[in-house]
Design an enzyme around this catalytic site. Structure first.
Site, short mmCIF file in Angstrom:
data_model
loop_
_atom_site.label_atom_id
_atom_site.label_comp_id
_atom_site.label_asym_id
_atom_site.label_seq_id
_atom_site.Cartn_x
_atom_site.Cartn_y
_atom_site.Cartn_z
CG LEU A 22 -1.75 1.26 1.48
CD1 LEU A 22 -2.74 1.46 0.34
CD2 LEU A 22 -2.46 1.17 2.82
CB VAL A 23 2.23 3.49 -2.37
CG1 VAL A 23 2.97 4.82 -2.42
CG2 VAL A 23 3.20 2.32 -2.50
N GLY A 29 4.48 12.90 -7.23
CA GLY A 29 5.66 13.16 -6.40
C GLY A 29 6.34 11.91 -5.90
CB ILE A 30 7.85 11.12 -2.60
CG1 ILE A 30 8.90 12.24 -2.58
CG2 ILE A 30 8.41 9.88 -1.89
CD1 ILE A 30 9.20 12.78 -1.19
CB VAL A 87 -4.20 9.37 5.29
CG1 VAL A 87 -3.70 8.67 4.04
CG2 VAL A 87 -3.72 10.81 5.36
CE1 TYR A 179 5.47 18.49 5.51
CE2 TYR A 179 7.67 19.15 6.18
CZ TYR A 179 6.84 18.35 5.43
OH TYR A 179 7.38 17.39 4.61
CB THR A 214 7.22 17.03 -4.81
OG1 THR A 214 7.20 17.94 -3.69
CG2 THR A 214 8.18 15.88 -4.51
#
Length: 283
Positions: A22-23, A29-30, A87, A179, A214
């Protein structure tokens, strides 16, 4: 002296063939680089991202372009599923994991890339931005990692969990208080889960990227530059000047390390926060 670039062909890891990975944040991007790298190793990859249309994992055709891992996903047996996921939504995370295990197979590899940033000085910041950033980056990471680990533990299966932190999880940065705090939390979660799950054969590590090219970084240069009275081009020049290797990262630089951490080569590593910063952060 020869130079190995982010796009140099990678070795084969046959142990990943057929594994379900699972990604999160897999659409760009990454996350997209990790997705394609695991596909090219023959893994079955579920890309979970807000950009995907269906909440159910839906199989889609894999690309035909050669990846950095060498060859195409089709040639190595990789299969790609896509699913829409926020998420930070606990019910949505649980529903996706149940659907994945039921319809695709046990998720034994997680690379949690999904994240966001807001740009503001702490004294000028809003509670809304603080809560939004931490809800995705720290709570969202926790929800997905907990869900995967819980299912693996209940099934008695080993696994690999890789959480995307940041060099911001080890340093402070102006205009990025929420962040920075959220990525410090990811490192704390990584260390605790590594201790708790070691006996179950579930290895938990984090990657701490530096400055990666990104879409999120490009937006940050515009917004952060405005806060500091700089143009995006001036911020980019400053970024490059801070990296000992003289360049910022390609997403594939990070994907290469994720591949290592989920392979058998990293079988004696857990609880680590691995810097991928070109030497910008060394602790």
């Amino acid at each position: 002296m020869s130079t190995v670039s982010a796009r140099s062909p990678l070795p084969r890891f046959p142990e990943l063939r057929g594994r379900v990975a699972l990604v999160t944040g897999g659409a760009q991007g990454i996350g997209a680089a990790v997705r394609d790298t695991l596909l090219a190793q023959g893994a079955t990859v579920i890309s979970a991202d807000l950009a995907h249309p269906s909440a159910e994992p839906t199989e889609v055709a894999v690309g035909t372009a050669a990846s950095a891992a060498g060859g195409t996903a089709a040639a190595t047996g990789g299969r790609l599923f896509e699913a829409r996921l926020d998420v930070s939504d606990e019910a949505g995370v649980e529903a996706l994991l149940d659907a994945a295990w039921r319809g695709v197979g046990p998720v034994s590899v997680l690379v949690n890339v999904a994240g966001m940033s807001t740009m503001d000085f702490v004294v000028d910041s809003t509670l809304a931005n603080w809560e939004k950033t931490n809800r995705v980056n720290s709570t969202g990471t926790y929800l997905v990692a907990r869900g995967v680990a819980r299912r693996l533990k209940d099934a008695g299966l080993p696994g690999r969990i890789v959480l995307l932190a940041s060099q911001a999880g080890k340093n402070g940065y102006r205009a990025m208080g929420a962040y920075v705090a959220s990525k410090h939390a990811v490192l704390g979660l990584t260390k605790t889960m590594a201790i708790e799950l070691a006996a179950d054969g579930i290895l938990v590590n984090a990657i701490c990227p530096g400055i990666v090219e990104t879409p999120m970084k490009h937006r940050e240069r515009v917004e952060g530059g405005a806060l500091r009275g700089m143009t995006a081009a001036e911020v980019e020049a400053e970024d490059n000047s801070q990296v000992p290797l003289g360049r910022t990262a390609d997403p594939q630089d990070v994907a290469n390390v994720a591949l290592f951490l989920v392979s058998d080569l990293a079988s004696y590593m857990t609880g680590q926060g691995i810097n991928v910063t070109g030497g910008m952060t060394m602790h």
